[in-house]
Design an enzyme around this catalytic site. Structure first.
Site, PDB file in Angstrom:
ATOM      1  CG  HIS A  40      -0.958  17.000 -23.529  1.00 26.74           C
ATOM      2  ND1 HIS A  40      -0.113  18.090 -23.599  1.00 26.74           N
ATOM      3  CD2 HIS A  40      -0.202  15.974 -23.049  1.00 26.74           C
ATOM      4  CE1 HIS A  40       1.089  17.740 -23.147  1.00 26.74           C
ATOM      5  NE2 HIS A  40       1.067  16.468 -22.813  1.00 26.74           N
TER       6      HIS A  40
ATOM      7  CG  HIS B 177      -3.533  12.659 -25.461  1.00 23.92           C
ATOM      8  ND1 HIS B 177      -4.140  13.078 -24.297  1.00 23.92           N
ATOM      9  CD2 HIS B 177      -2.234  12.445 -25.139  1.00 23.92           C
ATOM     10  CE1 HIS B 177      -3.252  13.109 -23.321  1.00 23.92           C
ATOM     11  NE2 HIS B 177      -2.085  12.734 -23.805  1.00 23.92           N
TER      12      HIS B 177
ATOM     13  NE  ARG C 217      -4.008  -1.989   2.162  1.00 24.96           N
ATOM     14  CZ  ARG C 217      -3.861  -2.885   3.131  1.00 24.96           C
ATOM     15  NH1 ARG C 217      -2.943  -2.718   4.067  1.00 24.96           N
ATOM     16  NH2 ARG C 217      -4.641  -3.938   3.163  1.00 24.96           N
TER      17      ARG C 217
ATOM     18  CE  LYS D 166      -1.858  13.580 -14.150  1.00 25.21           C
ATOM     19  NZ  LYS D 166      -2.275  13.977 -15.514  1.00 25.21           N
TER      20      LYS D 166
ATOM     21  CD  GLU E  66       5.011  17.145 -22.602  1.00 26.56           C
ATOM     22  OE1 GLU E  66       4.439  18.080 -22.015  1.00 26.56           O
ATOM     23  OE2 GLU E  66       4.382  16.179 -23.085  1.00 26.56           O
TER      24      GLU E  66
ATOM     25  CE  LYS F 137       3.782  17.683 -13.894  1.00 28.00           C
ATOM     26  NZ  LYS F 137       4.084  16.533 -14.709  1.00 28.00           N
TER      27      LYS F 137
ATOM     28  CG  ASN G 155      -3.730  17.663 -19.802  1.00 29.66           C
ATOM     29  OD1 ASN G 155      -2.754  16.927 -19.829  1.00 29.66           O
ATOM     30  ND2 ASN G 155      -4.739  17.512 -18.954  1.00 29.66           N
TER      31      ASN G 155
ATOM     32  CG  HIS H 262       3.641  12.371 -25.141  1.00 28.37           C
ATOM     33  ND1 HIS H 262       2.278  12.317 -25.307  1.00 28.37           N
ATOM     34  CD2 HIS H 262       3.877  13.255 -24.142  1.00 28.37           C
ATOM     35  CE1 HIS H 262       1.701  13.137 -24.430  1.00 28.37           C
ATOM     36  NE2 HIS H 262       2.651  13.711 -23.716  1.00 28.37           N
TER      37      HIS H 262
ATOM     38  CD  GLU I  21      -4.997  15.744 -14.575  1.00 29.12           C
ATOM     39  OE1 GLU I  21      -5.125  14.536 -14.393  1.00 29.12           O
ATOM     40  OE2 GLU I  21      -4.422  16.211 -15.560  1.00 29.12           O
TER      41      GLU I  21
ATOM     42  NE  ARG J 140      -0.827  16.987 -12.037  1.00 25.41           N
ATOM     43  CZ  ARG J 140      -0.164  16.185 -11.208  1.00 25.41           C
ATOM     44  NH1 ARG J 140      -0.419  16.242  -9.912  1.00 25.41           N
ATOM     45  NH2 ARG J 140       0.747  15.365 -11.648  1.00 25.41           N
TER      46      ARG J 140
END
Lengths: 366, 366
Positions: free
Chosen positions: B252, B256, B125, B147, B189, B231, B249, B269, B241, B245
Site C-alpha cells: 500500500h 497509494h 454517537r 474502519k 487484496e 483479515k 498495508n 485501488h 491499528e 494491523r
C-alpha cells in the site's frame, strides 16, 4: 474538609485511564508530556471569547516546551457546534499537515470541547484530545467522559462520537472571567452531581450557598473538584451510556423540554436543568414519600434563573419530552432520587405526576 | 480442502465479538435477530448500481420479518465518500426518526460501507451497523475491521472513525454481477492476505489462478472465506491499528503513491495494490535474499492491470510516498515479507532499493 490537591483519575478499563488536573494552563505542556504525548505540532481550538483571554498564555507555555502550536478560533456560542464549523477545522488541520499523534487542544467551554472533541475523534480516525475547560459546566461535566458532537437542525448533539481525552486540565483561574449566567448554569450541573451521588456534598452546598453564589474560590473549588470526581466515577462505570451513566440526566428530561419549547438560548442549559431538577424532585417524592422535597427545593430555588417557566404551556412541555432523544423504544424515562445522593432511572411514573411536577417547578404547587 | 461453512468470528475482547456470515441476503433478518438487534426501523444505505439489483430482495426479507426498512440510495463511485453525502444521510435519518438502537445496513461495496459506516458511527454517537458487502474487496477486506470514513480534498479516508459492525453478511451470489475490473481489484487484496499471513492459501491461489480469474465459485469461495478470516484475525489482534494491523498495508505504501500520482480512478485501488505488491516483494528480497521473488511475482503478474505504471515518473512516485498518511513522525515505513505468509513493518530500507523496486514493478529490472 474536602481534599482537592491530587488529580482525579477516570478509569475506563485495566489499561485505559486519564487524569483530570486542576492546574494553571502554564503547566499543560508538562502534563501532556506526562500523558505520553509526543512533542511536535498541536492544534489549539478556542473561541473568540476565551482565546483572547487565555490562548496566548497556553501558546507561550507550549512554545517554551518545544511544541509547535497552531491556533484556530471559532465564534463563541452554541451555533458553532455545526457541520460547517467542523468542516473548517478539518480543512485547517488537514491542509496544515497532521499525523495520528498530533494532539487537539480544546480551550474553552462546552461548545469548544464538544466541537474540537468531535474533530479530534474523526480526524485520521482519532487524534489525541486534551480538554482544557474554562467554564464551570465544562470543568465539572462536559469535558469529562468523552462525549463529543455537534448539533443538527432536528436537535442538539445528534451527531457525535465517544472520544476520551488523553487528559483534562481545568485551570481554576479561568473561572474568574466567566459571565454570571454561565456560572449559574455550571452551578446547576455541579449541584446535580451532589443530588445524584453525594449527600455530603449536598450538605456542603447547602451550608455554603451564599459564598458559592459570590464565587469565593476557597469555597467553590472543593465543590468543583468533588463534582468533577462524581462525573469521573460515573463515566468510569459506564463509558458508553449503556446504563448507570443515565443518572447524569437528572433533571434533563424536564430540562430539555424547557429548552425545546422556549427556543434554544432563552434559558441557558443549566437554568433549564435547575428548573428540571425541581420537577424531577417532585416526581421523586411521588415515588418516595420520605424524600425531603422542601429542603432540596429550597436549595435549588437559590440558583438564579432568568426567564419564566410559567410562560411555557404545560401541554407543549409534555409533548416536547417525548421528542427527546432519551426516548428509547417509545418509553419515556426519568431519573429520580430514592433519597438525596442516590438516583436511578425509571419509566414507571404516572402522567398525572409528571404534569404536577411541571406545576411544582412553576411554583404553582406546594 | 478449505473449510467454508461456519461463520468467521472477529474477536476484539472478552465480550466484544461479531460474526462474518457468507449467506444469502434473505437470511439477514434472522442473523440480525441472532446478533441481538431489536426489530423496528432500520436504514438501508446502498448505491445506484447495487440497489436496483439487490435492495428489493433485502427489503422484502426485512418486511417479512417485521422490520420497517427505509432505503437511501447514493450515487455509485468514490466521490460519494464526501461530507455533502454524509450530511444527506444525517438529514434523512434524523428527520425520519431514529433511536440509538436503529441499525444502519450498508448494502454495497467499499464506498457504501465506509460512508454508511461513518454515518452509523456518528449518528446519536453510534448506531448498530450491519455490513452487507457486495464487492469482492468489501467481502475480504473493507467490511471487516471497523474502519469507516470519508475523503477530504487533501487525501482519501482522512476523516473517519473505528466503528465495528454488529455483524457482516457477505452474499456470495452478489459477486456474480461484479464488473471485471472490480473483481480484479478485490482479487489483489485477497492475494495480499495470503502473502502476509498464509503460505497455504498462497499455494492454493497459485494452483487455481485460471479458475479464479474465470470466477468459478467453487474455487473462489474458499479463497474469499480464508482471505476474510485472515483479515478478521489481524484486526482481532489490533483493533485500532496500533501495531500488527499495519501488515495489512502490504503493497500500500507503493500503491497509494501510484493512485496519487496517476490521479484517483486511473488505476483501481486493487490494481495499484497489485503493482505495489510487486515493488514490495522486490524490496523484501533486498532484505531477505532467500525470498522466492520470481515465483511470487509470476503470480502477481497474472492479475490483470489496466493502465501503465511506466507512464508515471519515479521521482513523482518517490515524493508521493512521503505524502502518505502512514508517514509517522517523518519516517516512511514499509510492509515487507520475511518469507511468503509472514510480514512485518520496517523503516530500515535504502532509498536506492525503493527506487529499484519501482523499476522492478515496471518490468524494467529482473
Amino acid at each position: 474538609m474536602i481534599e482537592v490537591s491530587t488529580p482525579i483519575t477516570v478509569t475506563l478499563g485495566p489499561h485505559r485511564q486519564y487524569p483530570i488536573h486542576f492546574r494553571p494552563l502554564g503547566e499543560v505542556p508538562s502534563l501532556m508530556a506526562a500523558a505520553g504525548l509526543r512533542r511536535g505540532r498541536c492544534l489549539i481550538v478556542t473561541d473568540d471569547h476565551v482565546g483572547p483571554l487565555y490562548a496566548d498564555r497556553l501558546e507561550q507555555a507550549l512554545l517554551g516546551a518545544g511544541w509547535s502550536p497552531r491556533r484556530y478560533t471559532v465564534p463563541a456560542g452554541e451555533s458553532t457546534k455545526s457541520l460547517p464549523h467542523l468542516q473548517k477545522i478539518y480543512d485547517v488541520a488537514l491542509s496544515w499537515g497532521i499525523d495520528r499523534r498530533t494532539p487537539v487542544l480544546a480551550l474553552g467551554g462546552g461548545v469548544v470541547g464538544d466541537l474540537a472533541g468531535f474533530a479530534a475523534a474523526t480526524l485520521l480516525r482519532g487524534l489525541p484530545l486534551v480538554q482544557l475547560p474554562t467554564s464551570l459546566i465544562a470543568q465539572v461535566d462536559s469535558a469529562i467522559g468523552g462525549k463529543t458532537g455537534i448539533n443538527h437542525v432536528v436537535g442538539k448533539n445528534l451527531i457525535g462520537a465517544f472520544h476520551q481525552p488523553a487528559l483534562v486540565c481545568a485551570d481554576p483561574e479561568t473561572l474568574a472571567t466567566l459571565p454570571p449566567r454561565e456560572w449559574t448554569s455550571g452551578l446547576a450541573e455541579a449541584v446535580k452531581h451532589a443530588f445524584i451521588a453525594d449527600a455530603d456534598l449536598l450538605a456542603y452546598v447547602e451550608q455554603h450557598m451564599p459564598a458559592i453564589l459570590e464565587r469565593d474560590p476557597s469555597v467553590t473549588h472543593p465543590l468543583i473538584y468533588r463534582a468533577a470526581a462524581i462525573k469521573a466515577a460515573v463515566v468510569g462505570e459506564d463509558e458508553r451510556e449503556a446504563g448507570r451513566r443515565a443518572i447524569l440526566n437528572f433533571g434533563h428530561t424536564f430540562g430539555h423540554a424547557i429548552e425545546r419549547v422556549a427556543g434554544y438560548g432563552v434559558f441557558t442549559h443549566g437554568e433549564a436543568v435547575a428548573l428540571g431538577m425541581r420537577a424531577a424532585l417532585y416526581l421523586s417524592r411521588c415515588l418516595h414519600p420520605d424524600l425531603p422535597l422542601e429542603r432540596a427545593d429550597r436549595l435549588l430555588r437559590q440558583i438564579p434563573v432568568q426567564g419564566r417557566l410559567a410562560d411555557l404551556p404545560i401541554p407543549s412541555l409534555m409533548q416536547a419530552m417525548h421528542a427527546d432523544k432519551k426516548v428509547d423504544g417509545r418509553t419515556l424515562r426519568f431519573v429520580v432520587l430514592r433519597r438525596p445522593g442516590e438516583a436511578y432511572v425509571t419509566a414507571d411514573v404516572h402522567r398525572d405526576d409528571v404534569e404536577a411536577a411541571w406545576l411544582f417547578a412553576r411554583g404553582e404547587l406546594d
